[in-house]
Design an enzyme around this catalytic site. Sequence first.
Site, mmCIF file in Angstrom:
data_model
loop_
_atom_site.group_PDB
_atom_site.id
_atom_site.type_symbol
_atom_site.label_atom_id
_atom_site.label_comp_id
_atom_site.label_asym_id
_atom_site.label_seq_id
_atom_site.Cartn_x
_atom_site.Cartn_y
_atom_site.Cartn_z
ATOM 1 N N GLU A 1 -89.434 25.798 -13.491
ATOM 2 C CA GLU A 1 -89.988 26.891 -14.212
ATOM 3 C C GLU A 1 -91.138 27.559 -13.407
ATOM 4 O O GLU A 1 -91.905 27.104 -12.251
ATOM 5 C CB GLU A 1 -90.982 26.263 -15.251
ATOM 6 C CG GLU A 1 -91.883 27.386 -16.102
ATOM 7 C CD GLU A 1 -92.156 26.961 -17.385
ATOM 8 O OE1 GLU A 1 -91.849 25.919 -18.010
ATOM 9 O OE2 GLU A 1 -93.004 27.928 -18.018
ATOM 10 N N ASP B 1 -88.757 18.000 -26.762
ATOM 11 C CA ASP B 1 -89.784 18.171 -25.610
ATOM 12 C C ASP B 1 -90.576 16.959 -26.059
ATOM 13 O O ASP B 1 -91.443 17.014 -27.388
ATOM 14 C CB ASP B 1 -90.431 19.517 -25.605
ATOM 15 C CG ASP B 1 -90.850 20.032 -24.346
ATOM 16 O OD1 ASP B 1 -90.664 19.251 -23.657
ATOM 17 O OD2 ASP B 1 -91.292 21.036 -24.373
ATOM 18 N N ASP C 1 -92.027 22.486 -26.852
ATOM 19 C CA ASP C 1 -93.473 22.559 -27.321
ATOM 20 C C ASP C 1 -93.966 23.532 -27.292
ATOM 21 O O ASP C 1 -95.302 24.166 -27.720
ATOM 22 C CB ASP C 1 -94.440 21.383 -26.804
ATOM 23 C CG ASP C 1 -94.487 21.569 -25.221
ATOM 24 O OD1 ASP C 1 -93.951 22.639 -24.724
ATOM 25 O OD2 ASP C 1 -95.333 20.732 -24.770
HETATM 26 O O1 KIV Z 1 -91.589 24.476 -24.379
HETATM 27 C C1 KIV Z 1 -90.812 24.984 -23.942
HETATM 28 O O2 KIV Z 1 -90.067 26.016 -24.500
HETATM 29 C C2 KIV Z 1 -90.220 24.925 -22.522
HETATM 30 C C3 KIV Z 1 -89.464 25.680 -21.931
HETATM 31 C C4 KIV Z 1 -90.084 26.839 -21.688
HETATM 32 C C5 KIV Z 1 -88.724 25.240 -20.680
HETATM 33 O O3 KIV Z 1 -90.776 23.930 -21.942
#
Ligand code: KIV
Length: 264
Positions: free
Chosen positions: A181, A82, A43
Amino acid sequence: MANSARDIKKMKGREKIICLTAYDYSTAALLDDCGVHLLLVGDSLGMTMLGYSNTLPVTLDDMLHHTVAVSRAVSNALVVADMPFMSFQISDEEALRNAGRFIKEAGAGAVKIEGGALRHSTVKRLVANGIPVLGHIGLTPQSLREMGGYRVQGRVPREAEALLADAAALEDAGVFAIVLECIPPSLAADITAQVAVPTIGIGAGPQCDGQILVTHDMLGMSGKVAPRFVKRYADLDGIMRKAVADYTSEVQGGQFPAEAHCYN
Ligand code: KIV
């Protein structure tokens, strides 16, 4: 056959898992061809593709739109979609309905959900219904308002213990891997040793079972200052600016198009 979530899970202790974000067809095709094991339609596309200042406004439709394009391009990597803010928090039923759309309509091989122990029942429900889930703990950008900003997580013992418990809860619920993270490397190493599923680090040091970066950041695709944990492997921003400047000057100077570019 593309990697399945089970294939990624089996890589723990054998081979470092290479993960990057992808949001469009041509980038996904290139990254897949380069042998990246897992492509996350993050996301983070809210910032990189849509120009928002954070991930909160990203909708389920935005994510479906980009996931379809990535899935079309990929033949080897696992495509993980995501789940955006408020697509899984309201109820496990709603989470299941929305996650199902990523698998059924967008061709994803798995979904990612932010949060730890709080997400136990949601993850369990999805996995029980055949939807592999990638967990995500530590700095969870969808909790930006609650965290009051982006900051390193797990620095104090109370937070570190909570993150160890979160990882254990996600493993128990059935995730195939967990993104860590922005946490200290020693805590990431402890979590990696504690759980049987792979950990994928972003700003979590070298001991994780795999690493992920936002592709735009690692390729230097924007002039913006990237977080400390990003290593810039290229300066595409500079390369693209020079190409556009050369094009502009050749069009203005009459050197482009040349004979070779004309149908005589
Ligand atoms: O949205 C994203 O790109 C992520 C990564 C940074 C793990 O959640």
